[in-house]
Design an enzyme around this catalytic site. Structure first.
Site, PDB file in Angstrom:
ATOM      1  N   CYS A   1       5.681   0.352   7.730  1.00  0.00           N
ATOM      2  CA  CYS A   1       5.381   1.416   6.778  1.00  0.00           C
ATOM      3  C   CYS A   1       6.654   1.795   6.036  1.00  0.00           C
ATOM      4  O   CYS A   1       7.712   1.884   6.643  1.00  0.00           O
ATOM      5  CB  CYS A   1       4.837   2.625   7.545  1.00  0.00           C
ATOM      6  SG  CYS A   1       4.513   4.050   6.504  1.00  0.00           S
ATOM      7  N   LEU A   2       6.533   2.011   4.733  1.00  0.00           N
ATOM      8  CA  LEU A   2       7.711   2.367   3.929  1.00  0.00           C
ATOM      9  C   LEU A   2       8.301   3.710   4.358  1.00  0.00           C
ATOM     10  O   LEU A   2       9.477   3.962   4.119  1.00  0.00           O
ATOM     11  CB  LEU A   2       7.336   2.414   2.437  1.00  0.00           C
ATOM     12  CG  LEU A   2       6.918   1.071   1.817  1.00  0.00           C
ATOM     13  CD1 LEU A   2       6.335   1.275   0.423  1.00  0.00           C
ATOM     14  CD2 LEU A   2       8.078   0.089   1.769  1.00  0.00           C
TER      15      LEU A   2
ATOM     16  N   GLY B   1       0.835  -1.203   0.000  1.00  0.00           N
ATOM     17  CA  GLY B   1       0.000   0.000   0.000  1.00  0.00           C
ATOM     18  C   GLY B   1       0.862   1.242   0.000  1.00  0.00           C
ATOM     19  O   GLY B   1       1.999   1.210   0.480  1.00  0.00           O
TER      20      GLY B   1
ATOM     21  N   HIS C   1      -2.701   7.877   6.546  1.00  0.00           N
ATOM     22  CA  HIS C   1      -1.650   8.724   5.952  1.00  0.00           C
ATOM     23  C   HIS C   1      -2.251  10.038   5.440  1.00  0.00           C
ATOM     24  O   HIS C   1      -1.613  11.084   5.514  1.00  0.00           O
ATOM     25  CB  HIS C   1      -0.985   8.013   4.764  1.00  0.00           C
ATOM     26  CG  HIS C   1       0.193   7.162   5.137  1.00  0.00           C
ATOM     27  ND1 HIS C   1       1.309   7.661   5.765  1.00  0.00           N
ATOM     28  CD2 HIS C   1       0.443   5.847   4.954  1.00  0.00           C
ATOM     29  CE1 HIS C   1       2.189   6.681   5.944  1.00  0.00           C
ATOM     30  NE2 HIS C   1       1.682   5.566   5.476  1.00  0.00           N
TER      31      HIS C   1
ATOM     32  N   GLN D   1       3.177  10.050   0.859  1.00  0.00           N
ATOM     33  CA  GLN D   1       4.468   9.367   1.003  1.00  0.00           C
ATOM     34  C   GLN D   1       5.427   9.682  -0.145  1.00  0.00           C
ATOM     35  O   GLN D   1       6.622   9.442  -0.037  1.00  0.00           O
ATOM     36  CB  GLN D   1       4.273   7.847   1.105  1.00  0.00           C
ATOM     37  CG  GLN D   1       3.601   7.431   2.399  1.00  0.00           C
ATOM     38  CD  GLN D   1       3.472   5.926   2.473  1.00  0.00           C
ATOM     39  OE1 GLN D   1       2.533   5.355   1.947  1.00  0.00           O
ATOM     40  NE2 GLN D   1       4.445   5.281   3.100  1.00  0.00           N
TER      41      GLN D   1
ATOM     42  N   HIS E   1      -4.606   1.922   7.218  1.00  0.00           N
ATOM     43  CA  HIS E   1      -3.257   2.485   7.308  1.00  0.00           C
ATOM     44  C   HIS E   1      -3.062   3.604   6.273  1.00  0.00           C
ATOM     45  O   HIS E   1      -2.554   4.674   6.593  1.00  0.00           O
ATOM     46  CB  HIS E   1      -2.239   1.344   7.093  1.00  0.00           C
ATOM     47  CG  HIS E   1      -0.805   1.758   7.088  1.00  0.00           C
ATOM     48  ND1 HIS E   1       0.103   1.300   8.024  1.00  0.00           N
ATOM     49  CD2 HIS E   1      -0.101   2.570   6.245  1.00  0.00           C
ATOM     50  CE1 HIS E   1       1.292   1.831   7.762  1.00  0.00           C
ATOM     51  NE2 HIS E   1       1.206   2.591   6.689  1.00  0.00           N
ATOM     52  N   GLU E   2      -3.515   3.345   5.037  1.00  0.00           N
ATOM     53  CA  GLU E   2      -3.319   4.340   3.964  1.00  0.00           C
ATOM     54  C   GLU E   2      -4.212   5.557   4.161  1.00  0.00           C
ATOM     55  O   GLU E   2      -3.784   6.686   3.917  1.00  0.00           O
ATOM     56  CB  GLU E   2      -3.550   3.714   2.578  1.00  0.00           C
ATOM     57  CG  GLU E   2      -2.678   2.496   2.238  1.00  0.00           C
ATOM     58  CD  GLU E   2      -1.194   2.671   2.558  1.00  0.00           C
ATOM     59  OE1 GLU E   2      -0.682   3.804   2.502  1.00  0.00           O
ATOM     60  OE2 GLU E   2      -0.540   1.649   2.876  1.00  0.00           O
TER      61      GLU E   2
HETATM   62 NI    NI Z   1       2.528   3.676   5.558  1.00  0.00          NI
END
Ligand code: NI
Length: 169
Positions: free
Chosen positions: A93-94, A46, A139, A51, A135-136
């Site tokens: 998370c990236l 995701g 963000h 991001q 989660h997304e």
């Molecule tokens: Ni994330």
């Protein structure tokens, strides 16, 4: 194709609310394409537009990481309509590299949004899929998964991340 790097914890774009998308123009479509490419190569399941430093309400989710085309969902202005149940699992998370923590999420959700053709979408998801959508969408509200942890734990992680960033400079 323009490549944008994934920004990391501490970058202001990750910690503020992203704007609603009024028009699905070429730039939004391009951003979505970049996101899918970056998510697949990371690899990740995701990614949210903030991001890649684009503060707009746009997310991409693909549990198959590019294996199955039908698994890719791109949503503009996603809204979680209903949350049910509870599920505690490890999450990462990236934008928060090398940190994984257990986070409590709803087990089942109903979500709506618009696809890149402007068509309204509404569907349900559960388990990992529900977790990734939550989660997304977080963000887009400037919230990271570590913001769900206790202040003590969050502070420890914050220190760890800051120390690591110092060492990388
Ligand atoms: Ni994330």
């Amino acid at each position: 194709m323009e490549y944008r790097e994934i920004i990391k914890y501490g970058h202001p774009t990750l910690h503020k609310r992203a704007s609603e998308i009024e028009n699905i123009d070429k730039k939004i479509v391009q951003t979505a394409q970049n996101m899918v490419q970056i998510m697949h190569s990371a690899p990740g399941i995701g990614l949210a537009a903030p991001q890649i430093n684009q503060s707009v309400r746009l997310i991409a989710v693909d549990l198959s990481v590019g294996e199955r085309k039908e698994d890719l969902t791109i949503l503009v202005n996603p809204v979680i309509l209903r949350k049910e149940g509870e599920d505690i699992s490890e999450e990462g998370c990236l934008s928060v590299p090398q940190i994984e923590e257990k986070v409590k999420r709803p087990f089942h959700i109903q979500i709506k949004g618009v696809d890149l053709e402007g068509k309204e979408k509404m569907f349900e998801a559960e388990g990992l899929k529900a977790r990734v959508f939550c989660h997304e969408v977080d963000h887009l509200d400037g919230k990271l998964f570590i913001d769900h942890l206790s202040p003590l734990k969050k502070n420890l992680i914050r220190k760890k991340l800051l120390k690591r960033m110092e060492n990388e400079q």
